[in-house]
Design a protein around this motif. Structure first.
Motif: not given
Length: 496
Positions: A151-163, A176-177, A182-187, A213-216
């Motif tokens: 559930n990547p959206h929950v993961a993002v919430e957790m990571l943003e709390r960490i930040k 987060l990157g 993985n969601l093809s949200e490249y920006k 690799e993903n960054y590139l």
């Protein structure tokens, strides 16, 4: 306890070794009491050779520590590091029953659940920790790891709390990157990876090369080619065999070279960059459509059209669903004097487009027929067939776009099969094209071509009035054109 408890342990050990045990952290866990440590060592030593004996020892150990949460945590953590999952799991269950609000115990229970790939159970335990302490970063980190692919959206919430709690936590930026990639949200991926890459030490130990690799690839997807080239130049030394690094170096290098002031020098570098393709450094199955397509583009840029064709043929063998590849291959073949062979390929391109095909695509097909009709060594029947097919394409375009000059202009061209004889049909279409061009100066070259044909037609048919009108109009566009000047001289000689 079931007598066969340890008899299933051998299989469990093989299944779990190298799994998620590495997720466990032993930080802050008290060491085992020497007596308990000796019993735990015996259990590990006997688990495969004498499961019954190991079972007896574990039963004794569990009786001794079942009411001591610290000892249960220490023993369970020890078994977890040894990949003895059944013992770790029993300690986890007893610990949760004894102290359900004990944060280290909840964390351990969540890690045991991760070990058996019960990500839902793991997330539940970490959520319980966060209900007790919403700022507990270790739980946020593991929760993010659990939900990252579930559930990547929950993961993002957790990571943003960490930040918010740890602004300099670049590992959270990396995760987060990864999620955005993985969601093809490249920006979004680029934004997070930028922060990660800026902060992480540039060492083989610190850098996550898969995330690099993903960054590139995110930079490439967002057309940030210069930055991608700079990054790959820094990270490629950490894995000289990494195909993605080589690919991105080539792709972005070529994109940069096309617009470079040092065009020729940069193109030579690109020939080196594509060595992983030309030298076949990897198994055929590892190459993708874009590898060969970019190799074809490089060959095209350097004027080697036959090689460009060859690479695009390989690209389409690798992935026959790439619609644009057929158009590019057909156009390359046309440039190489293979218009007749290009026609069926271009037709396949239009067929694959289906309803998305527009008039520009139809014009492309018509131009191929026009080029094919001009090829040498055609029989009269073949030439006539290409002319008829092309004329039909342009006629259909003219019906759909009656106000566009290109349809009659191209019909005039394709029907002009004998330059030595005046053709009424060609004249008619050029006149229609001139009418539709109006005062548009951007099409003056096409308009001049039409007027020059009318001059030719008028001279050949003794229609001096047509010659005069066409020559006067053409002189406004290009007074120094040889045909126009000759027409004016001709008219003067005829006193017209």
């Amino acid at each position: 306890m079931k007598k066969n408890f340890f008899k299933t342990l051998a299989l469990a050990s093989f299944l779990l070794v190298g799994g998620n045990a590495s997720a466990q952290s032993t930080e802050g866990i008290p060491p085992l009491d020497p007596e308990y440590a000796q019993m735990a060592d015996e259990i590990v030593a006997q688990q495969l050779n004498d499961p019954d004996e190991a079972n007896k020892i574990f039963t004794k150990l569990l009786r001794k520590i079942r009411n001591n949460k610290e000892a249960l945590l220490s023993a369970g953590s020890y078994f977890m590091t040894k990949n003895v999952y059944p013992c770790a799991n029993m300690c986890s269950k007893q610990l949760y029953e004894l102290a359900p609000d004990y944060i280290p115990g909840l964390m351990f229970s969540g890690e045991v659940a991760m070990m058996r790939k019960d990500y839902g159970g793991a997330g539940q335990k970490f959520d319980e920790v966060l209900m007790i302490d919403s700022t507990y970063v270790p739980a946020l980190k593991l929760n993010a790891r659990v939900y990252k692919n579930v559930n990547p959206h929950v993961a993002v919430e957790m990571l943003e709390r960490i930040k918010r709690i740890e602004p300099n936590n670049y590992a959270a930026d990396k995760d987060l990157g990864d999620i955005a990639y993985n969601l093809s949200e490249y920006k979004k991926a680029v934004k997070s990876y930028d922060e990660y890459y800026k902060a992480v030490p540039k060492t083989a130990e610190a850098l996550d090369l898969r995330s690099c690799e993903n960054y590139l690839q995110s930079l490439y997807a967002t057309q940030n080619f210069e930055k991608a080239s700079a990054v790959v130049n820094e990270v490629e030394k950490f894995d000289e065999k990494d195909m993605v690094f080589k690919r991105m170096k080539f792709f972005c290098g070529l994109e940069n070279a096309v617009n470079s002031l040092n065009y020729e020098a940069e193109m030579e570098k690109c020939k080196e960059y594509m060595g992983y393709i030309s030298n076949k450094d990897y198994a055929d199955s590892l190459y993708i459509y874009l590898d060969y397509a970019y190799a074809g583009n490089l060959a095209k840029e350097t004027g080697d059209i036959p090689t460009a064709i060859s690479y695009y043929e390989q690209a389409l063998k690798t992935d026959s669903t790439k619609t644009a590849g057929y158009k590019e291959l057909a156009n390359l073949m046309n440039r190489n004097g293979q218009a007749t062979s290009a026609i069926p390929i271009y037709r396949k391109y239009i067929s694959m487009l289906g309803e998305k095909a527009d008039l520009s695509d139809a014009f492309g097909l018509g131009r191929l027929y026009a080029a094919a009709s001009q090829q040498k060594d055609l029989t009269p029947e073949q030439k006539a067939a290409y002319v008829a097919e092309g004329d039909a394409v342009f006629a259909e375009i003219g019906e759909k776009k009656p106000d566009n000059y290109l349809a009659p202009y191209m019909r005039a061209r394709i029907n002009n099969v004998d330059y030595t004889k005046p053709n009424e049909t060609v004249k008619k279409y050029y006149e229609k094209a001139i009418e539709l061009m109006g005062d548009d100066e951007s099409v003056n070259s096409q308009k001049l071509e039409a007027y020059k044909y009318l001059i030719f037609y008028g001279v050949q048919t003794d229609d001096l009035d047509l010659v005069r009108k066409a020559a006067d109009a053409a002189a406004v566009i290009s007074p120094d054109d040889t045909i126009v000047k000759n027409a004016i001289t001709y008219l003067k000689s005829m006193n017209k």
